[in-house]
Design an enzyme around this catalytic site. Structure first.
Site, PDB file in Angstrom:
ATOM      1  N   GLY A 109      13.416  -2.825   9.844  1.00 30.17           N
ATOM      2  CA  GLY A 109      14.411  -1.888   9.377  1.00 30.17           C
ATOM      3  C   GLY A 109      14.365  -2.012   7.745  1.00 30.17           C
ATOM      4  O   GLY A 109      13.685  -2.963   7.232  1.00 30.17           O
ATOM      5  N   ARG A 126      15.522  -3.681   2.063  1.00 31.31           N
ATOM      6  CA  ARG A 126      15.732  -3.769   0.758  1.00 31.31           C
ATOM      7  C   ARG A 126      15.526  -2.348   0.204  1.00 31.31           C
ATOM      8  O   ARG A 126      15.044  -2.190  -1.027  1.00 31.31           O
ATOM      9  CB  ARG A 126      15.117  -5.012   0.164  1.00 31.31           C
ATOM     10  CG  ARG A 126      13.220  -4.590   0.318  1.00 31.31           C
ATOM     11  CD  ARG A 126      12.682  -5.551  -0.597  1.00 31.31           C
ATOM     12  NE  ARG A 126      11.199  -5.406  -0.305  1.00 31.31           N
ATOM     13  CZ  ARG A 126      10.288  -5.615  -1.257  1.00 31.31           C
ATOM     14  NH1 ARG A 126      10.681  -5.741  -2.567  1.00 31.31           N
ATOM     15  NH2 ARG A 126       9.011  -5.382  -0.804  1.00 31.31           N
ATOM     16  N   ASP A 175       5.084  -2.014  11.382  1.00 33.49           N
ATOM     17  CA  ASP A 175       6.245  -1.249  10.632  1.00 33.49           C
ATOM     18  C   ASP A 175       5.626  -0.749   9.208  1.00 33.49           C
ATOM     19  O   ASP A 175       6.501   0.133   8.423  1.00 33.49           O
ATOM     20  CB  ASP A 175       7.244  -2.284  10.624  1.00 33.49           C
ATOM     21  CG  ASP A 175       6.758  -3.464   9.624  1.00 33.49           C
ATOM     22  OD1 ASP A 175       5.804  -4.099  10.450  1.00 33.49           O
ATOM     23  OD2 ASP A 175       7.427  -3.962   8.804  1.00 33.49           O
TER      24      ASP A 175
END
Length: 466
Positions: free
Chosen positions: A79, A82, A236
């Site tokens: 996810g 930052r 990702d």
């Protein structure tokens, strides 16, 4: 006037967390993309907005959740650790996410500080805008901001924040996150959302997958044509839109080596230059597995779903080779590169690898006759050149001039700009950003930026900055 229309937040709450950026102590604009800002309707934004201290009207800040394979190892929840997405703006060229990278902690930070330091921010700004300038599908950079805070890594660095613009931030890992939880309703909703947003011509799931595979084949071929090494091709970090995303430890090859690796964390060369096509293929296989349950319903059974997905996945090598041939054929001034042109292309690359010839300047040197100078065995090159001259198109110079930039973001030049910025001098970063915004036309005063590094200037390792 910015027109926000935040479609991602209309998906169920489990796709994201609403969260505001952490406040930056004293934001200062370092690089500002005025042309992109005008196109997005945000020309009036200042450092306070770009740092997340002021939320513009209509924005709806969120952090997106996803999982992913990192260097082949499954991580069930990653996810935006930052980053915060302010929202989506709509323009005459489509819908774009505006993302603040380095905006502080989120529920997905995994014990990180959620911040970035100015070095990786400058690198991503410079490289992503160069990629746009040479026609590579890519996320873009609206602004690079110095936050006024300090970020602790191996030492304390000035904090930085990148305002990133993307067609979307939907990743292979976004699909994987929900598949791993057997949340097939979410996978279906995400598929429909991504299909409508990126490939509206696709009428169903398998056609959507076909479009993603085609887009990745085109993308990786363009990387290879530039000598670009992404460095961290985790699932990702693969956007289903077909854009290059996440420029952490990326680098461009100077002296050509197909095994080039720069990333400090790629200790086994998983994402080496020559490995990038096969790694994209592997990532696409992981995406395809996410579609099995919904395709069972659409096609009437598990085996039918697997067969259909396998057929699409197996099309990737052929699609990639056709795109690669087109990219490298153009670099040789061949308008219609065919299968029987492969030996001509591969023989040149073989010479370049043997001699460590500069990747960009060798191809660019075909235009002005200097390519020979980069070779150690020039008689062999002369033999190759005779074959090339007999094959190239009548308008070969126009074709080749558009296929290889005169200047690239050299690793040592980016490092110089970062070090100067750490000392308070942003002029080198600004110069690089400006020159690389028109990389096919190098002014005499900027010829130094096209030179390969001296031995003492070489950058052998890059870092992701987290």
């Amino acid at each position: 006037m910015t027109q926000f229309d935040n479609s991602y937040v209309r998906l169920p709450d489990r796709f994201f967390t609403r969260i505001a950026p952490e406040r930056a102590p004293a934001p200062e604009m370092v690089l500002w993309n005025a042309d992109l800002a005008a196109h997005l309707g945000v020309a009036d934004w200042d450092a306070e907005i770009c740092a997340g201290n002021v939320i513009p009207d209509g924005a709806d800040p969120i952090a997106q959740v996803y999982g992913g394979h990192q260097f082949g190892n499954w991580s069930p929840q990653l996810g935006d650790g930052r980053a915060v997405m302010l929202g989506e703006v709509v323009t005459d060229k489509g819908r774009f996410d505006i993302h603040l990278k380095g905006a502080g902690r989120t529920p997905y930070s995994r014990n990180g500080d959620g911040r970035a330091w100015i070095g990786p921010v400058l690198r991503e700004y410079i490289v992503s805008e160069f990629m746009h300038a040479v026609g590579v599908p890519t996320t873009r950079a609206l602004a690079a901001v110095r936050t006024g805070g300090r970020v602790q890594r191996e030492r304390a660095y000035p904090g930085g924040l990148l305002v990133r613009v993307a067609a979307s931030h939907i990743r292979v890992g976004t699909f994987q996150y929900f598949t791993a939880r057997e949340d097939y309703e979410a996978v279906r909703l995400l598929t429909d959302h991504a299909r409508a947003r990126h490939f509206p011509q696709a009428t169903n799931t398998i056609e959507f997958y076909q479009e993603v595979v085609r887009a990745q084949a085109r993308l990786i071929a363009t990387w290879m044509g530039l000598g670009f090494v992404h460095g961290v091709m985790n699932t990702d970090n693969m956007a289903v839109s077909g854009e290059t995303i996440d420029f952490g430890p990326c680098a461009f090859i100077d002296g050509y080596s197909p095994k080039a690796v720069y990333s400090s964390i790629d200790t086994h060369g998983r994402y080496a230059y020559e490995q990038q096509p096969s790694m994209a293929h592997w990532n696409l296989a992981q995406l395809g597995s996410c579609f099995v349950p919904q395709l069972e319903d659409e096609l009437g059974g598990q085996q039918q779903a697997i067969d259909a997905l396998t057929e699409v996945l197996n099309s990737f090598p052929g699609l990639y080779q056709a795109e690669w041939r087109k990219v490298f054929g153009a670099k040789l001034g061949i308008a219609d590169a065919r299968e029987d042109d492969l030996p001509l292309i591969q023989d040149l690359l073989g010479m370049m690898a043997k001699d460590g010839a500069d990747f960009t300047n060798t191809f660019r040197g075909l235009l002005d006759g200097s390519a020979r100078d980069w070779m150690l065995d020039r008689e062999i090159f002369d033999d190759w050149s005779a074959r090339w001259q007999a094959r190239r198109s009548p308008d070969w110079q126009d074709i080749a001039a558009k296929a290889t930039p005169a200047v690239i973001p050299r690793n040592h030049r980016i490092e110089e700009a970062i070090q100067a910025s750490l000392a308070g001098d942003d002029s080198k970063a600004k110069r690089l950003a400006e020159v690389l915004s028109h990389p096919f036309d190098l002014a005499e005063a900027d010829r130094d930026l096209g030179l390969p590094p001296r031995e003492d200037q070489m950058v052998h390792m890059t870092f992701c900055g987290t």
